[in-house]
Design an enzyme around this catalytic site. Structure first.
Site, PDB file in Angstrom:
ATOM      1  N   ARG A 115      -9.746   9.615 -17.036  1.00 15.21           N
ATOM      2  CA  ARG A 115      -9.788  10.151 -15.667  1.00 15.21           C
ATOM      3  C   ARG A 115     -10.098   9.098 -14.618  1.00 15.21           C
ATOM      4  NH1 ARG A 115     -12.517  13.971 -18.471  1.00 15.21           N
ATOM      5  NH2 ARG A 115     -11.225  15.762 -18.995  1.00 15.21           N
ATOM      6  N   LYS A 137      -1.265   3.256  -4.011  1.00 20.40           N
ATOM      7  CA  LYS A 137      -0.237   4.038  -4.704  1.00 20.40           C
ATOM      8  C   LYS A 137       0.111   3.335  -5.999  1.00 20.40           C
ATOM      9  CE  LYS A 137       2.455   6.054  -0.941  1.00 20.40           C
ATOM     10  NZ  LYS A 137       3.832   6.149  -0.429  1.00 20.40           N
ATOM     11  N   GLU A 179       9.688  -6.888   3.705  1.00 22.75           N
ATOM     12  CA  GLU A 179       8.550  -5.971   3.888  1.00 22.75           C
ATOM     13  C   GLU A 179       7.541  -6.554   4.896  1.00 22.75           C
ATOM     14  OE1 GLU A 179       8.138  -2.936   2.744  1.00 22.75           O
ATOM     15  OE2 GLU A 179       9.072  -2.729   0.764  1.00 22.75           O
ATOM     16  N   LYS A 220      -1.094  -2.928   6.938  1.00 15.63           N
ATOM     17  CA  LYS A 220      -1.092  -1.867   5.934  1.00 15.63           C
ATOM     18  C   LYS A 220      -2.487  -1.285   5.751  1.00 15.63           C
ATOM     19  CE  LYS A 220       1.006  -0.256   1.774  1.00 15.63           C
ATOM     20  NZ  LYS A 220       1.695  -0.467   0.500  1.00 15.63           N
ATOM     21  N   GLU A 230      -0.811   9.756   3.191  1.00 17.39           N
ATOM     22  CA  GLU A 230       0.499   9.842   3.802  1.00 17.39           C
ATOM     23  C   GLU A 230       0.806  11.213   4.392  1.00 17.39           C
ATOM     24  OE1 GLU A 230       3.400   7.502   1.801  1.00 17.39           O
ATOM     25  OE2 GLU A 230       5.053   8.675   2.619  1.00 17.39           O
ATOM     26  N   ARG A 234       0.802   7.103   7.950  1.00 12.12           N
ATOM     27  CA  ARG A 234       1.241   6.260   6.837  1.00 12.12           C
ATOM     28  C   ARG A 234       2.760   6.313   6.667  1.00 12.12           C
ATOM     29  NH1 ARG A 234      -1.721   5.052   1.026  1.00 12.12           N
ATOM     30  NH2 ARG A 234      -0.103   3.621   0.321  1.00 12.12           N
ATOM     31  N   ASN A 238       7.203   3.637   6.011  1.00  7.78           N
ATOM     32  CA  ASN A 238       8.505   3.908   5.408  1.00  7.78           C
ATOM     33  C   ASN A 238       9.673   3.466   6.273  1.00  7.78           C
ATOM     34  OD1 ASN A 238       7.401   4.995   3.109  1.00  7.78           O
ATOM     35  ND2 ASN A 238       7.275   7.043   3.994  1.00  7.78           N
ATOM     36  N   HIS A 241      12.957   2.535   4.726  1.00 12.96           N
ATOM     37  CA  HIS A 241      12.917   2.975   3.331  1.00 12.96           C
ATOM     38  C   HIS A 241      13.779   4.197   3.036  1.00 12.96           C
ATOM     39  CE1 HIS A 241       9.821   0.012   2.896  1.00 12.96           C
ATOM     40  NE2 HIS A 241       9.645   0.313   1.628  1.00 12.96           N
ATOM     41  N   HIS A 245      15.778   3.322  -0.025  1.00  8.65           N
ATOM     42  CA  HIS A 245      15.659   4.002  -1.319  1.00  8.65           C
ATOM     43  C   HIS A 245      17.000   4.570  -1.762  1.00  8.65           C
ATOM     44  CE1 HIS A 245      11.063   4.756  -0.825  1.00  8.65           C
ATOM     45  NE2 HIS A 245      11.287   3.693  -1.558  1.00  8.65           N
ATOM     46  N   HIS A 258      14.135  -4.177  -4.360  1.00  3.95           N
ATOM     47  CA  HIS A 258      13.558  -3.223  -3.423  1.00  3.95           C
ATOM     48  C   HIS A 258      13.533  -3.803  -2.004  1.00  3.95           C
ATOM     49  CE1 HIS A 258      11.021  -0.142  -1.739  1.00  3.95           C
ATOM     50  NE2 HIS A 258      10.180  -1.071  -1.332  1.00  3.95           N
TER      51      HIS A 258
HETATM   52  N1  LIG Z   1       2.838   0.954  -4.935  1.00  5.24           N
HETATM   53  C1  LIG Z   1       3.459   0.659  -3.822  1.00  5.24           C
HETATM   54  O1  LIG Z   1       2.998   0.988  -2.713  1.00  5.24           O
HETATM   55  C2  LIG Z   1       4.733  -0.137  -3.894  1.00  5.24           C
HETATM   56  C3  LIG Z   1       5.311  -0.628  -2.725  1.00  5.24           C
HETATM   57  C4  LIG Z   1       6.464  -1.408  -2.822  1.00  5.24           C
HETATM   58  C5  LIG Z   1       7.011  -1.664  -4.077  1.00  5.24           C
HETATM   59  N2  LIG Z   1       6.441  -1.152  -5.197  1.00  5.24           N
HETATM   60  C6  LIG Z   1       6.997  -1.420  -6.526  1.00  5.24           C
HETATM   61  O2  LIG Z   1       6.949  -2.818  -6.766  1.00  5.24           O
HETATM   62  C7  LIG Z   1       7.968  -3.162  -7.710  1.00  5.24           C
HETATM   63  C8  LIG Z   1       8.655  -4.428  -7.258  1.00  5.24           C
HETATM   64  O3  LIG Z   1       7.702  -5.468  -7.250  1.00  5.24           O
HETATM   65  P1  LIG Z   1       8.177  -6.992  -7.212  1.00  5.24           P
HETATM   66  O4  LIG Z   1       9.197  -7.177  -6.207  1.00  5.24           O
HETATM   67  O5  LIG Z   1       6.937  -7.777  -7.162  1.00  5.24           O
HETATM   68  O6  LIG Z   1       8.953  -7.150  -8.602  1.00  5.24           O
HETATM   69  P2  LIG Z   1       8.469  -7.624 -10.056  1.00  5.24           P
HETATM   70  O7  LIG Z   1       7.105  -7.202 -10.354  1.00  5.24           O
HETATM   71  O8  LIG Z   1       9.549  -7.209 -10.996  1.00  5.24           O
HETATM   72  O9  LIG Z   1       8.498  -9.229  -9.927  1.00  5.24           O
HETATM   73  C9  LIG Z   1       9.708  -9.887  -9.681  1.00  5.24           C
HETATM   74  C10 LIG Z   1       9.959 -11.018 -10.680  1.00  5.24           C
HETATM   75  O10 LIG Z   1       9.123 -12.127 -10.362  1.00  5.24           O
HETATM   76  C11 LIG Z   1       8.404 -12.551 -11.516  1.00  5.24           C
HETATM   77  N3  LIG Z   1       7.168 -13.161 -11.021  1.00  5.24           N
HETATM   78  C12 LIG Z   1       6.019 -12.560 -10.659  1.00  5.24           C
HETATM   79  N4  LIG Z   1       5.167 -13.430 -10.103  1.00  5.24           N
HETATM   80  C13 LIG Z   1       5.787 -14.638 -10.130  1.00  5.24           C
HETATM   81  C14 LIG Z   1       5.420 -15.939  -9.688  1.00  5.24           C
HETATM   82  N5  LIG Z   1       4.254 -16.173  -9.075  1.00  5.24           N
HETATM   83  N6  LIG Z   1       6.315 -16.954  -9.865  1.00  5.24           N
HETATM   84  C15 LIG Z   1       7.515 -16.721 -10.444  1.00  5.24           C
HETATM   85  N7  LIG Z   1       7.911 -15.503 -10.859  1.00  5.24           N
HETATM   86  C16 LIG Z   1       7.062 -14.475 -10.713  1.00  5.24           C
HETATM   87  C17 LIG Z   1       8.243 -11.302 -12.313  1.00  5.24           C
HETATM   88  O11 LIG Z   1       7.934 -11.591 -13.658  1.00  5.24           O
HETATM   89  C18 LIG Z   1       9.599 -10.650 -12.115  1.00  5.24           C
HETATM   90  O12 LIG Z   1      10.543 -11.223 -12.971  1.00  5.24           O
HETATM   91  C19 LIG Z   1       8.894  -1.966  -7.770  1.00  5.24           C
HETATM   92  O13 LIG Z   1       8.701  -1.300  -8.998  1.00  5.24           O
HETATM   93  C20 LIG Z   1       8.448  -1.084  -6.630  1.00  5.24           C
HETATM   94  O14 LIG Z   1       8.629   0.301  -6.891  1.00  5.24           O
HETATM   95  C21 LIG Z   1       5.307  -0.399  -5.118  1.00  5.24           C
HETATM   96 ZN   LIG Z   2       8.737  -0.952   0.219  1.00  5.86          ZN
END
Ligand SMILES: NC(=O)c1ccc[n+]([C@@H]2O[C@H](COP(=O)([O-])OP(=O)(O)OC[C@H]3O[C@@H](n4cnc5c(N)ncnc54)[C@H](O)[C@@H]3O)[C@@H](O)[C@H]2O)c1
Ligand SMILES: [Zn+2]
Length: 384
Positions: A115, A137, A179, A220, A230, A234, A238, A241, A245, A258
């Site tokens: 939990r 999130k 972003e 943020k 949200e 908040r 978006n 987005h 999306h 993304h």
């Molecule tokens: N929770 C939220 O509010 C929120 C907001 C936006 C996006 N997201 C989520 O985030 C995800 C995308 O995240 P992302 O863009 O970081 O992608 P990711 O986590 O897949 O990372 C992108 C690539 O970079 C590599 N990598 C990571 N750090 C590195 C570094 N320092 N040097 C070299 N390579 C590195 C990773 O291994 C991966 O191959 C999606 O799943 C999306 O849904 C969540």
């Molecule tokens: Zn985003």
């Protein structure tokens, strides 16, 4: 290293940003039993820096597969198994070390184990530092849709060491930069001004990278503090987005990252606002130039506008042919508009689907569908 506070009712936590921020990990972890969650790539590149900041707890991380496919129920089950095997109880600590995939997944594992146990977000991509790891999130994907299984679970702290960004692929840097632009646009005119002549993020100085992450986190943090779940403000986050999306969904989450989808979404929102007569020609052109300055995105040629529109309607629960949208109404100004006609969105999506490259013709005569002016919601974002 700078500290930004996320002030939530009953609980305030820090975001530490800057080169060398990993040095603060040990005091943050305190005496808790720690499990590091990461992937092989990130550990290979930056394991030693993590070890230097966190100590021996970094030696035996739980590794998950690289990429979006790791945000699955199967990987979540593996994480729960690992937490059990390592005897983690509610007083333990999960340290999520990676991009948004790792912070979403490990944060959700922490949210659901017994939990809810504490976690530290240690983002390693620009996108995760500026966005994914901030705000609480967390979640995973369902085979039928992204982020369908999730929770709000704020971390004990976010530690964004911007020196880790030096190994990131240019495409991943750009992805995060869209972003950052979005955050600047909705809440930080100074950041926006700096970004507007900073060129592509692969050329940004270390200092600018840190400032960009800081600026985005400040915006943020402030918005999340005012509306954690949200309900209202908040939603401003978006911006870009809704169409973003939908583009991700319509391309099977393969063609665009993304952030790239958000870049396209910002352009779409600009053209929609323009078509509705809510944004001047010059401001529209300026916004498109700002987005294009980040660099190229994969083209949208060949995407099915009908699929994109189906995703928009699903996502936004269209009512009587209208959908709510966050729209730019000036340079650095946004409004929540509750009833944008779908046909206006459709015309803009069709226009983008024939745009040859990402170098959008700024200020091109945009879709002129609809014609009815949506009324303003009383809840206006205003200039910030
Ligand atoms: N929770 C939220 O509010 C929120 C907001 C936006 C996006 N997201 C989520 O985030 C995800 C995308 O995240 P992302 O863009 O970081 O992608 P990711 O986590 O897949 O990372 C992108 C690539 O970079 C590599 N990598 C990571 N750090 C590195 C570094 N320092 N040097 C070299 N390579 C590195 C990773 O291994 C991966 O191959 C999606 O799943 C999306 O849904 C969540
Ligand atoms: Zn985003």
């Amino acid at each position: 290293v700078q500290r930004i506070l996320v002030r939530l009712p009953g609980r305030t936590y820090p975001i530490l940003v800057g080169p060398g921020a990993l040095g603060s990990l040990l005091p943050l972890a305190g005496r808790a039993r720690v499990v590091v969650v990461s992937n092989a790539r990130v550990m290979r590149l930056h394991g030693p820096v993590l070890r230097a900041g966190l100590g021996p707890a970094a030696d035996d991380p739980v590794l998950v597969p690289d990429g979006e496919r790791a945000k699955s129920r199967a990987t979540l089950a593996l994480l729960h198994d690992a937490l059990l095997e390592r005897g983690m109880a509610r007083d333990g600590l999960v340290v999520a070390f990676g991009g948004g995939v790792v912070t979403d997944l490990a944060g959700f594992a922490a949210a659901t184990w017994m939990r809810g146990m504490d976690w530290l977000a240690v983002p390693t991509t620009l996108l995760a530092m500026a966005d994914a790891a901030v705000g609480g999130k967390v979640g995973i994907n369902h085979p039928r849709g992204k982020n369908l299984i999730g929770a709000f679970h704020q971390p004990r702290a976010v530690v964004a060491d911007t020196s880790l960004l030096s190994t990131l692929e240019p495409r991943q840097l750009r992805s995060g930069a869209y972003e950052v632009v979005k955050c600047g646009f909705i809440g930080d005119q100074r950041l926006l001004a700096r970004l507007s002549n900073a060129g592509r993020p692969e050329g940004w100085s270390e200092r600018l990278r840190a400032d960009a992450v800081r600026g985005a986190c400040r915006v943020k943090a402030e918005i999340v503090a005012s509306d954690e779940r949200e309900g209202g403000r908040r939603r401003l986050l978006n911006l870009g987005h809704t169409v973003g999306h939908a583009l991700e969904a319509a391309t099977g989450f393969h063609r665009l990252t993304h952030g790239e989808a958000v870049g396209w979404g910002l352009i779409a929102a600009t053209r929609i606002s323009r078509a509705l007569g809510r944004l001047g020609l010059e401001d529209a052109a300026r916004i498109e130039r700002l987005v294009e300055a980040i660099g190229p995105r994969p083209s949208l040629r060949g995407i099915g506008p009908a699929e994109v529109m189906a995703a928009v309607s699903r996502d936004k629960k269209a009512r009587a042919g209208r959908v709510p949208f966050i729209l730019p109404t000036g340079y650095g100004r946004v409004d929540i508009v509750d009833d944008v006609p779908l046909e206006v969105v459709d015309a803009v999506v069709r226009e983008l689907a024939v745009t040859p490259r990402s170098a959008g013709s700024a200020g091109s005569p945009s879709a002129r569908a609809g014609g009815s002016r949506p009324r303003r919601t009383p809840r206006t974002a205003g200039r910030r």
